[in-house]
Design a protein around this motif. Structure first.
Motif, PDB file in Angstrom:
ATOM      1  N   ALA A   7       0.804  -1.223   0.000  1.00  0.00           N
ATOM      2  CA  ALA A   7       0.000   0.000   0.000  1.00  0.00           C
ATOM      3  C   ALA A   7       0.842   1.281   0.000  1.00  0.00           C
ATOM      4  O   ALA A   7       0.527   2.225  -0.749  1.00  0.00           O
ATOM      5  N   PRO A   8       1.905   1.392   0.808  1.00  0.00           N
ATOM      6  CA  PRO A   8       2.720   2.623   0.760  1.00  0.00           C
ATOM      7  C   PRO A   8       3.305   2.902  -0.624  1.00  0.00           C
ATOM      8  O   PRO A   8       3.380   4.060  -1.052  1.00  0.00           O
ATOM      9  N   THR A   9       3.711   1.844  -1.322  1.00  0.00           N
ATOM     10  CA  THR A   9       4.260   2.031  -2.670  1.00  0.00           C
ATOM     11  C   THR A   9       3.177   2.483  -3.633  1.00  0.00           C
ATOM     12  O   THR A   9       3.409   3.348  -4.500  1.00  0.00           O
ATOM     13  N   ILE A  10       1.977   1.932  -3.497  1.00  0.00           N
ATOM     14  CA  ILE A  10       0.863   2.325  -4.361  1.00  0.00           C
ATOM     15  C   ILE A  10       0.500   3.788  -4.129  1.00  0.00           C
ATOM     16  O   ILE A  10       0.292   4.563  -5.079  1.00  0.00           O
ATOM     17  N   LEU A  11       0.424   4.199  -2.860  1.00  0.00           N
ATOM     18  CA  LEU A  11       0.113   5.596  -2.540  1.00  0.00           C
ATOM     19  C   LEU A  11       1.223   6.524  -3.039  1.00  0.00           C
ATOM     20  O   LEU A  11       0.950   7.634  -3.508  1.00  0.00           O
ATOM     21  N   SER A  12       2.458   6.070  -2.949  1.00  0.00           N
ATOM     22  CA  SER A  12       3.575   6.877  -3.466  1.00  0.00           C
ATOM     23  C   SER A  12       3.489   7.026  -4.978  1.00  0.00           C
ATOM     24  O   SER A  12       3.781   8.102  -5.527  1.00  0.00           O
ATOM     25  N   ALA A  13       3.089   5.954  -5.652  1.00  0.00           N
ATOM     26  CA  ALA A  13       2.911   6.020  -7.104  1.00  0.00           C
ATOM     27  C   ALA A  13       1.821   7.023  -7.465  1.00  0.00           C
ATOM     28  O   ALA A  13       1.940   7.777  -8.447  1.00  0.00           O
ATOM     29  N   LEU A  14       0.747   7.038  -6.680  1.00  0.00           N
ATOM     30  CA  LEU A  14      -0.342   7.982  -6.907  1.00  0.00           C
ATOM     31  C   LEU A  14       0.147   9.424  -6.749  1.00  0.00           C
ATOM     32  O   LEU A  14      -0.145  10.292  -7.582  1.00  0.00           O
ATOM     33  N   ALA A  15       0.900   9.664  -5.687  1.00  0.00           N
ATOM     34  CA  ALA A  15       1.425  11.014  -5.449  1.00  0.00           C
ATOM     35  C   ALA A  15       2.416  11.414  -6.530  1.00  0.00           C
ATOM     36  O   ALA A  15       2.385  12.550  -7.037  1.00  0.00           O
ATOM     37  N   LEU A  16       3.302  10.508  -6.911  1.00  0.00           N
ATOM     38  CA  LEU A  16       4.309  10.815  -7.921  1.00  0.00           C
ATOM     39  C   LEU A  16       3.666  11.095  -9.274  1.00  0.00           C
ATOM     40  O   LEU A  16       4.142  11.951 -10.037  1.00  0.00           O
ATOM     41  N   MET A  17       2.581  10.411  -9.563  1.00  0.00           N
ATOM     42  CA  MET A  17       1.914  10.591 -10.855  1.00  0.00           C
ATOM     43  C   MET A  17       1.164  11.905 -10.938  1.00  0.00           C
ATOM     44  O   MET A  17       1.160  12.569 -11.994  1.00  0.00           O
ATOM     45  N   VAL A 196       6.382  -1.970 -10.320  1.00  0.00           N
ATOM     46  CA  VAL A 196       5.628  -2.150 -11.572  1.00  0.00           C
ATOM     47  C   VAL A 196       4.146  -2.363 -11.266  1.00  0.00           C
ATOM     48  O   VAL A 196       3.274  -1.773 -11.913  1.00  0.00           O
ATOM     49  N   THR A 197       3.853  -3.180 -10.278  1.00  0.00           N
ATOM     50  CA  THR A 197       2.455  -3.422  -9.907  1.00  0.00           C
ATOM     51  C   THR A 197       1.787  -2.150  -9.419  1.00  0.00           C
ATOM     52  O   THR A 197       0.649  -1.841  -9.803  1.00  0.00           O
ATOM     53  N   ALA A 198       2.455  -1.393  -8.567  1.00  0.00           N
ATOM     54  CA  ALA A 198       1.890  -0.139  -8.048  1.00  0.00           C
ATOM     55  C   ALA A 198       1.616   0.835  -9.188  1.00  0.00           C
ATOM     56  O   ALA A 198       0.557   1.477  -9.234  1.00  0.00           O
ATOM     57  N   SER A 199       2.551   0.956 -10.111  1.00  0.00           N
ATOM     58  CA  SER A 199       2.368   1.851 -11.259  1.00  0.00           C
ATOM     59  C   SER A 199       1.208   1.391 -12.124  1.00  0.00           C
ATOM     60  O   SER A 199       0.413   2.213 -12.605  1.00  0.00           O
ATOM     61  N   THR A 200       1.100   0.098 -12.317  1.00  0.00           N
ATOM     62  CA  THR A 200       0.008  -0.458 -13.114  1.00  0.00           C
ATOM     63  C   THR A 200      -1.344  -0.118 -12.512  1.00  0.00           C
ATOM     64  O   THR A 200      -2.288   0.259 -13.223  1.00  0.00           O
ATOM     65  N   LEU A 201      -1.462  -0.238 -11.215  1.00  0.00           N
ATOM     66  CA  LEU A 201      -2.709   0.073 -10.532  1.00  0.00           C
ATOM     67  C   LEU A 201      -3.074   1.554 -10.700  1.00  0.00           C
ATOM     68  O   LEU A 201      -4.228   1.898 -10.993  1.00  0.00           O
ATOM     69  N   VAL A 202      -2.109   2.432 -10.511  1.00  0.00           N
ATOM     70  CA  VAL A 202      -2.384   3.864 -10.602  1.00  0.00           C
ATOM     71  C   VAL A 202      -2.749   4.260 -12.034  1.00  0.00           C
ATOM     72  O   VAL A 202      -3.712   5.001 -12.265  1.00  0.00           O
ATOM     73  N   ILE A 203      -2.000   3.765 -13.010  1.00  0.00           N
ATOM     74  CA  ILE A 203      -2.278   4.101 -14.413  1.00  0.00           C
ATOM     75  C   ILE A 203      -3.645   3.581 -14.839  1.00  0.00           C
ATOM     76  O   ILE A 203      -4.434   4.288 -15.471  1.00  0.00           O
ATOM     77  N   SER A 204      -3.946   2.340 -14.464  1.00  0.00           N
ATOM     78  CA  SER A 204      -5.181   1.699 -14.921  1.00  0.00           C
ATOM     79  C   SER A 204      -6.411   2.174 -14.158  1.00  0.00           C
ATOM     80  O   SER A 204      -7.468   2.396 -14.750  1.00  0.00           O
ATOM     81  N   ALA A 205      -6.289   2.301 -12.839  1.00  0.00           N
ATOM     82  CA  ALA A 205      -7.456   2.544 -11.998  1.00  0.00           C
ATOM     83  C   ALA A 205      -7.701   4.014 -11.696  1.00  0.00           C
ATOM     84  O   ALA A 205      -8.774   4.356 -11.187  1.00  0.00           O
ATOM     85  N   VAL A 206      -6.745   4.889 -11.989  1.00  0.00           N
ATOM     86  CA  VAL A 206      -6.938   6.313 -11.698  1.00  0.00           C
ATOM     87  C   VAL A 206      -6.711   7.177 -12.946  1.00  0.00           C
ATOM     88  O   VAL A 206      -7.580   7.959 -13.335  1.00  0.00           O
ATOM     89  N   VAL A 207      -5.549   7.045 -13.577  1.00  0.00           N
ATOM     90  CA  VAL A 207      -5.250   7.881 -14.755  1.00  0.00           C
ATOM     91  C   VAL A 207      -6.270   7.633 -15.863  1.00  0.00           C
ATOM     92  O   VAL A 207      -6.815   8.589 -16.457  1.00  0.00           O
ATOM     93  N   TRP A 208      -6.545   6.389 -16.158  1.00  0.00           N
ATOM     94  CA  TRP A 208      -7.462   6.038 -17.245  1.00  0.00           C
ATOM     95  C   TRP A 208      -8.885   6.549 -16.999  1.00  0.00           C
ATOM     96  O   TRP A 208      -9.435   7.280 -17.836  1.00  0.00           O
ATOM     97  N   PRO A 209      -9.550   6.214 -15.884  1.00  0.00           N
ATOM     98  CA  PRO A 209     -10.921   6.711 -15.710  1.00  0.00           C
ATOM     99  C   PRO A 209     -11.013   8.229 -15.595  1.00  0.00           C
ATOM    100  O   PRO A 209     -11.985   8.825 -16.067  1.00  0.00           O
ATOM    101  N   LEU A 210     -10.005   8.851 -14.999  1.00  0.00           N
ATOM    102  CA  LEU A 210     -10.019  10.311 -14.903  1.00  0.00           C
ATOM    103  C   LEU A 210      -9.959  10.936 -16.290  1.00  0.00           C
ATOM    104  O   LEU A 210     -10.680  11.903 -16.597  1.00  0.00           O
ATOM    105  N   GLY A 211      -9.102  10.395 -17.150  1.00  0.00           N
ATOM    106  CA  GLY A 211      -9.031  10.889 -18.525  1.00  0.00           C
ATOM    107  C   GLY A 211     -10.332  10.675 -19.275  1.00  0.00           C
ATOM    108  O   GLY A 211     -10.771  11.537 -20.047  1.00  0.00           O
TER     109      GLY A 211
END
Length: 659
Positions: A7-17, A196-211
């Motif tokens: 979870a910390p890595t996923i949240l960091s990926a979200l913040a970094l993105m 890679v997994t954390a980035s995949t989650l952020v790109i797929s589950a947040v970047v994509w639907p927001l766009g």
């Protein structure tokens, strides 16, 4: 590793993105959903361009290469805005419609949360554990590229291709995704698979639907119902994001396609096609051009898709402009600049279309169905023989009918037609020059074009869905008003109706197609005793390598058996970091003749030159059940000049003692 630990890595990926790009967008005057949608494309653009600039300047790749330009651009944006306000004073009126703003904010947050939960849940089902790796053709290359960036200190798209040549004669390879993930690794110290997994989650589950939400509201307007419908439908496609994680694995395409809706939406604002456009035209223009570097350096083929989609958008804008000129009884010469602009743009796209494409040898994907079948797959959101997505099909048909009846949203329908036609050409047209011209940009690969379909299909589906849901809610609202209710009692039935409608769309779109998508994709991430590529024993042995081999060791082995992962998982280079290339002739000689080291001086000389004194011999099956003949690095137990150093099941590690 558990998901809670990741979870910390996923949240960091979200913040970094999002944080870097959002700071730039807000500083330059963007706001609302536009600023949110701009955040990730701007972050990726800064990362991709910063990586190239840092490499050319001899600066080591680090978080500072991102932080410095973000601060510079943010300060510059604020300064220019303050200067503009001083020289162009305006009277600011108080904002109205606060209640509607709150409703939109609630709808936006609910829609994004719904999409994130649905997509995230599916991805967790597919990946199973955050430290699992994709066991597909390109996975080894992408993961090894991240280790290559760490070792070389460069994430430039101009040099990343040097991975397969041991740094010699590097060639262009789009590295935006690799640059982002490598920064996440620096930020969190996470392992490559977890990052890679954390980035995949952020790109797929947040970047994509927001766009998607941003793009669809350019046609429907920024209203609660379209936002909620878009949130539900962005998680309804089997072709994206899941297909890019199952086939390939195509991480660069995953990122670029997730960014594409925002670029299309910004293009609509620049061309004045947008139904919701409260941004200044200059801000929209800057935002649009700001997304292009990230899109191109994530994957150039997606930039070409954008340029192609803008042709019909430009044509619609041209027609609207002509109508305005005709209405104002303008002179004939006033028509010429717009016509010339469209012609120049079309010629420029054509020339780029001819140049920015892979060679014919890499574009040998063949057609496999009839045009009627391909058309049906487009209409039913069921490409590549997947089950029909019934809910999506109904909403797409409703959207087409609504556009035809109301004569609005034409540019959205044009987008759908363009991507659908490209898919039909790639999968059903004869293998001739016409097909190569149109779809060679995507290697004539139906998987890549199938992944583009949701970008435009969702626009039409949201038009249809919003129409039906709005009509349903309005009917309930009218019935409540007819019952002489007042205040919240009158609006409560409409809210309940809206919730029911979104629930029906959500549940209806998560049916057989999604279940089959998850089941199929899971096979690419399963780590078992008899995995087709990398087994539990093989990974266990790889993870013990750092404690057994010297820091400068180079490992030989048949990459098709899973040895390709040694570099990414253990940090120890391999002669073949990608299954698609054996490197130079020296590497091939090692793979085919290393077993002769005990009596062939030439082989020992190559071993010394390449410093390849260690061999991983995995006896398991090859990827795609292949059968590559590399006798030099296989069945070494009985060969003279090799000493067994370690083993785990059928996976073995040997040292070349003959040299």
């Amino acid at each position: 590793m558990t998901w809670w630990q990741a979870a910390p890595t996923i949240l960091s990926a979200l913040a970094l993105m999002f944080i870097p790009g959002y700071l730039i967008a807000r500083s330059c005057g963007s706001r609302g959903i536009t600023a949110g949608a701009l955040a990730s494309p701007l972050t990726i653009s800064v990362i991709a361009l910063g990586a190239i600039a840092a490499d050319l300047a001899g600066v080591t790749w680090s978080l500072w290469v991102l932080i410095a330009p973000v601060l510079l651009l943010s300060v510059g944006g604020i300064s220019i805005r303050l200067l503009w306000r001083r020289t162009h004073p305006t009277t600011h009126s108080s904002r109205s419609g606060a209640q509607h703003s709150v409703q939109r904010s609630i709808a936006f947050g609910s829609a994004l949360a719904l999409a994130a939960v649905l997509i995230g849940w599916r991805l967790i089902e597919i990946i199973a554990a955050p430290d699992n790796v994709s066991q597909t053709y390109d996975a080894g290359f992408h993961l090894n590229a991240l280790q290559f960036i760490s070792d070389t200190g460069s994430a430039s798209s101009l040099t990343l291709g040097g991975l397969t040549t041991n740094g010699a004669d590097p060639y262009f390879y789009p590295a935006a995704w690799h640059g982002f993930v490598s920064l996440l690794i620096q930020l969190t110290q996470a392992s490559i698979p977890v990052a890679v997994t954390a980035s995949t989650l952020v790109i797929s589950a947040v970047v994509w639907p927001l766009g998607c939400m941003f793009l669809c509201t350019r046609i429907t307007g920024n209203r609660p119902i379209p936002l909620l419908v878009t949130g539900a439908l962005s998680a309804a496609f089997g072709a994206f994001p899941y297909l890019m994680l199952d086939f390939g694995v195509l991480y660069p395409n995953l990122l670029s396609i997730a960014l594409l809706p925002t670029s299309i939406g910004l293009a609509a604002m620049v061309l004045r096609l947008s139904a919701d456009n409260h941004e200044k035209w200059a801000v929209s223009l800057l935002g649009f051009f700001g997304t292009l570097p990230g899109l191109a350096l994530a994957h150039p083929s997606t930039l070409m898709a954008l340029l192609a989609l803008m042709l019909p958008m430009g044509a619609v804008a041209l027609v609207r402009h002509w109508r305005h000129l005709h209405h104002t009884q303008s002179k004939a010469w006033r028509y010429l600049p717009s016509v010339a602009s469209l012609i120049v743009y079309a010629v420029a796209v054509y020339l780029l279309w001819l140049r920015l494409r892979p060679g014919e040898a890499a574009s040998d994907w063949k057609p496999f169905q009839t045009p009627a079948q391909a058309f049906g797959e487009v209409l039913a959101s069921a490409p590549q023989g997947r089950p029909i997505a019934l809910m999506l099909t109904i909403l797409v048909l409703a959207g087409i009918l609504h556009v035809l009846q109301r004569k609005g949203g034409w540019w959205g329908l044009c987008l759908f037609i363009v991507t659908g036609y490209l898919f039909v050409v790639a999968t059903a047209f004869p293998q001739d020059d016409y097909r190569a011209l149109l779809t060679g940009v995507w290697y004539n690969d139906s998987f890549r074009l199938a992944a583009l379909l949701p970008v435009t299909t969702i626009v039409i589906a949201v038009i249809g869905g919003s129409w039906l849901v709005t009509a349903f809610v309005a009917r309930i609202q009218a019935s409540a008003a007819g019952a002489h209710r007042s205040g919240y009692r009158a609006s409560l039935p409409a809210v309940v109706a809206l919730v029911i409608a979104i629930a029906v769309i959500t549940v209806g779109s998560q049916g057989k197609q999604m279940r089959e998508t998850v089941t199929t994709a899971q096979e690419s991430y399963e780590l078992t005793e008899d995995s087709d590529f990398l087994s539990i024993d093989e990974r266990t042995l790889i993870e013990r390598l750092p404690g057994q081999l010297p820091d400068d060791a180079v490992i030989a082995g048949n990459p098709w058996t899973g040895t390709v992962y040694a570099y990414a998982l253990a940090g120890i280079p391999t002669l073949t970091p990608h299954v698609g290339s054996t490197g130079g002739d020296e590497n091939l000689k090692i793979l085919t003749r290393l077993d002769q080291a005990g009596f062939d001086p030439e082989i020992c000389q190559l071993v010394e030159t390449l410093n390849s004194y260690y061999v991983l011999d995995f006896a398991g099956p090859e990827l795609h059940l292949g059968d590559h003949n590399y006798p030099g690095v296989e069945d070494l137990a009985t060969k003279p000049g090799f000493q067994l150093l370690d083993s785990e099941g059928d996976a073995t590690l040997y040292e070349v003692t003959a040299c």
